[in-house]
Write an enzyme that holds these catalytic residues in place. Structure first.
Site, PDB file in Angstrom:
ATOM      1  N   LYS A 144       3.289   5.956   7.293  1.00 46.10           N
ATOM      2  CA  LYS A 144       3.427   7.355   6.887  1.00 46.10           C
ATOM      3  C   LYS A 144       3.375   8.217   8.145  1.00 46.10           C
ATOM      4  CE  LYS A 144       1.573   7.152   2.213  1.00 46.10           C
ATOM      5  NZ  LYS A 144       1.379   5.742   1.851  1.00 46.10           N
ATOM      6  N   LYS A 156       1.428   2.821  -9.642  1.00 43.94           N
ATOM      7  CA  LYS A 156       0.085   3.233  -9.271  1.00 43.94           C
ATOM      8  C   LYS A 156      -0.890   2.502 -10.177  1.00 43.94           C
ATOM      9  CE  LYS A 156       1.298   5.365  -5.898  1.00 43.94           C
ATOM     10  NZ  LYS A 156       0.828   4.876  -4.593  1.00 43.94           N
TER      11      LYS A 156
HETATM   12 MG    MG Z   1       0.479   2.930  -0.646  1.00 42.82          MG
END
Ligand code: MG
Length: 367
Positions: A265, A165
């Site tokens: 997703k 991240k």
């Molecule tokens: Mg991503």
């Protein structure tokens, strides 16, 4: 077979690491997940789950899942849940947009179709490719050395793919990528996911500063146009995620040559049905895929496993076992990670059975 009731349950999913942090100072410590139950008149019940990554990641929020189901479910009572194409048309006719609201219902109907036919969802989605699905570990945003330590720790647990991240201060992000690269070995795979956090000039600086590192760049900037501009100025393999929220967005990005890998997703696209549509196009078009969801527990993890295991291995970039990040198990039978991999269940449907003592009483019921 007819749908007789739709119920939703609210569950809190705390994290083993205490919190999950990504670009722009965003973080979540307890995920708010919604378990969806679709009941039929034939004694078969299907289960789904939707868990947004907080209210500030995609245009989705946890209470919105429940509010949306109250709006949508009355239109589905009396319909055959096995006719998933018809059901999706019905959902889109009744509620414009809000794909994440529809995801849990669609997932539950695949569970019903599997139970009704005696087949695992994986088989219904195309069949099982290979022995197991290779997983990545998302590395929460902390200081560079701490991220490298976390990667080394998860490497010992069997993971070989890591998603850092980043998307913060570019100098710190450059240090993060270099620090982590030092603890990786040949065959490992590294993604730097900025989660829309950089401006174009920042993304260009980072991509240039890590040009000698074997790393993928994921969703550097907020808009598609900014990402495309960065893409056209770097040789790094490129992943798009947040901007690819529909079939149309995917087709445009493919036409523009905007990505090498796409992150699909399930709830971002509106369920297994719509994700499968894009998944199958990716296979035909030679696009790699991260197959996952925004977040979730055992039920989302089971659905990811069926989707990923039914995807040809060359196109499977990676997937996620969210149930290993959280401290609460909401269902029995969900996939369990072994050596950085998981397998789709071989029992009918999603292969899970919710733990009634954990999910508690429904917070809403439509019948
Ligand atoms: Mg991503």
């Amino acid at each position: 077979m007819k749908i007789t009731a739709v119920r939703a349950y609210q569950v809190d999913l705390p994290l083993h690491e205490g919190s999950y942090k990504w670009s722009g100072g965003k973080s979540v410590s307890v995920f708010d997940s919604t378990v969806v139950e679709v009941e039929t008149d034939q004694g078969i019940t299907g289960w789904g789950e939707v868990c947004p990554l907080g209210p500030f990641y995609l245009p989705a929020y946890a209470a919105g899942v429940r509010a949306g189901i109250i709006e949508l479910a009355p239109h589905l009572i009396g319909y055959d849940p096995r006719e998933i194409g018809v059901l999706n048309e019905r959902m889109d006719a009744a509620l414009q947009g809000h794909p994440y609201v529809k995801s849990g219902i669609d997932m539950a109907c695949w569970d019903i179709l599997g139970k009704a036919t005696g087949l695992p969802v994986c088989t219904l989605l195309g069949g099982r490719f290979g022995e197991a699905v290779t997983l990545y570990r998302a590395i929460s945003q902390v200081a560079p050395d701490a991220m490298a330590e976390n990667v080394a720790g998860y490497r010992k647990e069997g993971y070989r793919r890591f998603q850092l991240k980043v998307g913060g201060d570019p100098d710190t992000d450059i240090a993060r990528i270099h620090a982590v690269a030092k603890v990786l070995q040949t065959g490992d795979r590294l993604v730097a996911d900025a989660n829309t956090g950089w401006l174009k000039h920042e993304a260009m600086r980072v991509a240039d500063a890590v040009r000698d590192v074997d790393v993928y760049i994921e969703q550097p900037c907020r808009t598609y146009e900014e990402c495309l501009s960065v893409r056209r100025h770097t040789a790094k393999p490129f992943v798009l995620d947040e901007n690819i929220d529909s079939l149309q967005a995917f087709l445009r990005a493919h036409e523009d040559g905007a990505m090498d890998v796409v992150n699909l997703k399930i709830s971002k696209l509106g369920g297994l049905t719509k994700t499968r549509q894009v998944r199958d196009l990716c296979v035909s078009l030679g696009v790699g895929m991260t197959l996952e969801d925004s977040w979730g527990g055992d039920i989302v993890t089971a659905a990811i496993a069926h989707l990923a295991h039914s995807t040809p291995e060359p196109n499977r970039f990676t997937s996620t076992d969210f149930n290993s990040y959280v401290t609460v198990s909401i269902a029995e039978g969900a996939p369990q990670r072994v050596d950085g991999k998981m397998r789709a269940s071989t029992t009918p449907g999603l292969g899970i059975e919710p733990r009634r003592d954990v999910i508690g009483k429904p917070v809403l019921e439509v019948r």
